[in-house]
Design a protein around this motif. Structure first.
Motif, short mmCIF file in Angstrom:
data_model
loop_
_atom_site.label_atom_id
_atom_site.label_comp_id
_atom_site.label_asym_id
_atom_site.label_seq_id
_atom_site.Cartn_x
_atom_site.Cartn_y
_atom_site.Cartn_z
N LEU A 198 0.86 -1.19 0.00
CA LEU A 198 0.00 0.00 0.00
C LEU A 198 0.90 1.24 0.00
O LEU A 198 1.73 1.40 0.89
N SER A 199 0.72 2.08 -0.99
CA SER A 199 1.53 3.29 -1.02
C SER A 199 0.73 4.47 -0.48
O SER A 199 -0.48 4.36 -0.23
N SER A 200 1.39 5.57 -0.34
CA SER A 200 0.74 6.77 0.18
C SER A 200 -0.39 7.22 -0.73
O SER A 200 -1.38 7.79 -0.27
N ALA A 201 -0.27 6.96 -2.01
CA ALA A 201 -1.34 7.34 -2.94
C ALA A 201 -2.62 6.56 -2.63
O ALA A 201 -3.73 7.10 -2.69
N GLY A 202 -2.47 5.30 -2.31
CA GLY A 202 -3.61 4.49 -1.93
C GLY A 202 -4.25 4.98 -0.65
O GLY A 202 -5.47 5.07 -0.53
N VAL A 203 -3.42 5.32 0.31
CA VAL A 203 -3.92 5.87 1.57
C VAL A 203 -4.68 7.16 1.31
O VAL A 203 -5.78 7.37 1.84
N GLY A 204 -4.12 8.00 0.48
CA GLY A 204 -4.74 9.28 0.18
C GLY A 204 -6.09 9.12 -0.49
O GLY A 204 -7.04 9.85 -0.19
N ALA A 205 -6.20 8.14 -1.40
CA ALA A 205 -7.47 7.90 -2.10
C ALA A 205 -8.56 7.52 -1.10
O ALA A 205 -9.70 7.96 -1.20
N ILE A 206 -8.20 6.71 -0.14
CA ILE A 206 -9.18 6.27 0.87
C ILE A 206 -9.53 7.42 1.81
O ILE A 206 -10.70 7.73 2.04
N LEU A 207 -8.48 8.05 2.33
CA LEU A 207 -8.71 9.11 3.33
C LEU A 207 -9.56 10.24 2.78
O LEU A 207 -10.42 10.77 3.48
N SER A 208 -9.31 10.62 1.55
CA SER A 208 -10.02 11.78 0.98
C SER A 208 -11.47 11.44 0.64
O SER A 208 -12.23 12.34 0.29
N SER A 209 -11.83 10.17 0.70
CA SER A 209 -13.19 9.76 0.33
C SER A 209 -14.08 9.50 1.55
O SER A 209 -15.31 9.47 1.42
N VAL A 210 -13.48 9.31 2.71
CA VAL A 210 -14.24 8.87 3.88
C VAL A 210 -15.32 9.87 4.28
O VAL A 210 -16.46 9.50 4.56
N ASP A 211 -14.97 11.14 4.29
CA ASP A 211 -15.92 12.15 4.77
C ASP A 211 -17.21 12.14 3.97
O ASP A 211 -18.31 12.32 4.53
N ALA A 212 -17.11 11.93 2.65
CA ALA A 212 -18.30 11.92 1.80
C ALA A 212 -19.28 10.85 2.24
O ALA A 212 -20.51 11.03 2.18
N TYR A 213 -18.77 9.73 2.70
CA TYR A 213 -19.64 8.63 3.17
C TYR A 213 -20.19 8.93 4.56
O TYR A 213 -21.37 8.68 4.84
N ARG A 214 -19.37 9.46 5.40
CA ARG A 214 -19.82 9.73 6.78
C ARG A 214 -20.86 10.84 6.83
O ARG A 214 -21.75 10.84 7.69
N GLU A 215 -20.76 11.77 5.91
CA GLU A 215 -21.76 12.86 5.86
C GLU A 215 -23.15 12.31 5.52
O GLU A 215 -24.16 12.94 5.85
N LYS A 216 -23.19 11.16 4.86
CA LYS A 216 -24.46 10.54 4.49
C LYS A 216 -24.86 9.45 5.49
O LYS A 216 -25.74 8.62 5.22
N GLY A 217 -24.16 9.41 6.61
CA GLY A 217 -24.49 8.42 7.63
C GLY A 217 -23.89 7.06 7.37
O GLY A 217 -24.27 6.07 8.01
N GLY A 218 -22.97 6.99 6.42
CA GLY A 218 -22.34 5.71 6.10
C GLY A 218 -20.87 5.73 6.45
O GLY A 218 -20.42 6.49 7.32
N ASP A 219 -20.09 4.89 5.76
CA ASP A 219 -18.66 4.82 6.09
C ASP A 219 -17.93 3.99 5.03
O ASP A 219 -18.55 3.27 4.23
N ILE A 220 -16.63 4.09 5.03
CA ILE A 220 -15.76 3.15 4.30
C ILE A 220 -15.16 2.25 5.36
O ILE A 220 -14.50 2.75 6.29
N ILE A 221 -15.42 0.95 5.26
CA ILE A 221 -14.95 0.01 6.28
C ILE A 221 -13.87 -0.87 5.67
O ILE A 221 -14.10 -1.55 4.67
N LEU A 222 -12.71 -0.82 6.28
CA LEU A 222 -11.59 -1.62 5.81
C LEU A 222 -11.59 -2.95 6.56
O LEU A 222 -11.64 -2.96 7.79
N CYS A 223 -11.53 -4.06 5.81
CA CYS A 223 -11.53 -5.35 6.49
C CYS A 223 -10.41 -6.24 5.95
O CYS A 223 -9.88 -5.99 4.85
N CYS A 224 -10.07 -7.25 6.75
CA CYS A 224 -9.05 -8.25 6.37
C CYS A 224 -7.71 -7.58 6.07
O CYS A 224 -7.01 -7.96 5.12
N VAL A 225 -7.38 -6.58 6.85
CA VAL A 225 -6.14 -5.83 6.62
C VAL A 225 -5.00 -6.52 7.35
O VAL A 225 -5.08 -6.77 8.54
#
Lengths: 236, 117
Positions: free
Chosen positions: B57-84
């Motif tokens: 996992l590179s920093s670009a991958g981390v950035g893609a995930i991090l920058s997307s989380v808020d959009a889901y949480r604002e709608k009452g949802g989330d990005i859930i990472l599993c089997c990490v």
């Protein structure tokens, strides 16, 4: 010391037709698989030149590897060494420090391929999985940052030179791209702590946090040289 | 499946699963970002990001995930990472963002988390 230089030194030493060749192992504290091949190669050359091979100052790591591979008797025989006389002075060659060198084009494909090549190399070293992961991450993030932000000329190369100690590695990356400011990472870290989740900029943060120290300099001829030190605990 | 390829499935009305390949780096982080952005535009509230196969996992991958989380949480949802894996999770910890993200050990737990919310 590179393999080439070692071979030259070895050839020179054997050219003196010694009765015994002493291999100074004191500087080779991290033993890579290449070292074992080198030892066999040296032993074979010695025997074909009628010389015995004696390992001087073998590290605990080397002794352990030889024991694990059932090679201890081959390189560290029991029994006393013959007394050396004035006419039988030992010829000394130094076992080279483990090194890794590579250079590649400043493209995403070349950076990715170089990282994969480095990961394969890391598998040959007696390192913990997490440490290998961290080193590969540092390698990728540094070289990708150079490619993306330094934008070296396409006809130039990104070069890496890595020297291994028993519990540390010195990683040096050089390129002819734009000068950069490694301290920028602190601004991104500060922003991250306030909750501002950026999409970019984490690469430099990763590098700063995974390396124990980082120094940067720009040479008069426009070369960036980034030197990182990574230390680790000895495995129990 | 190529080591860079991702698989996207709709599990239920509001839940999408994205299964990463072995690598999430600068070569394919933009695909991850697009996938995450599309899923929320399509009305899905949750993305389960299954990282069972992820080895790098590179920093670009981390950035893609991090920058997307808020959009889901604002709608009452989330990005859930599993089997990490521990090594991949280590990268999130080094960046001090592990506490910000939602992790589940298994995909089943991640799905259950979506249903409970």
């Amino acid at each position: 010391m590179s393999r080439e230089r070692y071979e030259l030194q070895l050839a020179g030493a054997l050219g003196e037709h010694p009765q015994s060749l002493h291999l100074d192992c004191s500087t080779a504290s991290l033993i890579a698989s290449g070292h074992i091949e080198l030892l066999w190669h040296t032993k074979t050359l010695c025997e074909s030149n009628g010389a015995s091979l004696d390992l001087d100052n073998p590290s605990i790591g080397l002794l352990r590897v030889l024991a694990l591979l059932d090679l201890a008797d081959q390189f560290i025989p029991g029994g006393k060494r013959e007394e050396e006389s004035a006419t039988n002075r030992p010829t000394v060659v130094c076992l080279p420090v483990a090194e890794y060198e590579d250079q590649f084009e400043p493209t995403l494909e070349a950076v990715t391929a170089a990282t994969w090549k480095f990961k394969v190399y890391l598998e040959s070293l007696p390192l913990a999985d997490l440490l290998r992961f961290e080193l590969a991450t540092v390698f990728y993030e540094v070289t990708n940052n150079i490619r993306e932000h330094g934008m070296p000329p396409q006809d130039s190369v990104i070069r890496c030179d890595i020297r291994w100690g028993a519990n540390e590695a010195v990683l040096e990356f050089s390129d002819f791209g734009k000068a950069y400011d490694p301290s920028r990472s602190e601004q991104i870290l500060a922003a991250a702590r306030t909750g501002a989740k950026r999409q970019r900029g984490y690469g430099l943060v990763l590098i700063r946090r995974l390396a124990d120290s980082m120094t940067y300099r720009r040479t008069p001829d426009g070369q960036n040289i980034l030197t990182l030190l990574k230390r680790w605990e000895t495995a129990q | 499946m190529s080591i860079f390829e991702m698989q996207k499935d709709v599990l239920q009305d509001s839940v999408v699963r994205i299964r990463t390949g072995k690598v999430l780096d600068n070569s394919n982080a933009h695909h991850m970002l697009e996938g995450l952005q599309c899923a929320t535009v399509e009305g899905h509230r949750y993305v389960i990001l299954n990282m069972a196969d992820l080895e790098f996992l590179s920093s670009a991958g981390v950035g893609a995930i991090l920058s997307s989380v808020d959009a889901y949480r604002e709608k009452g949802g989330d990005i859930i990472l599993c089997c990490v894996s521990p090594t991949v999770r280590h990268i999130f910890k080094v960046l001090d963002v592990a506490d910000y993200l939602t992790f589940k050990d298994t995909e089943a737990e991640a799905i259950a988390d979506c249903r409970c919310s």
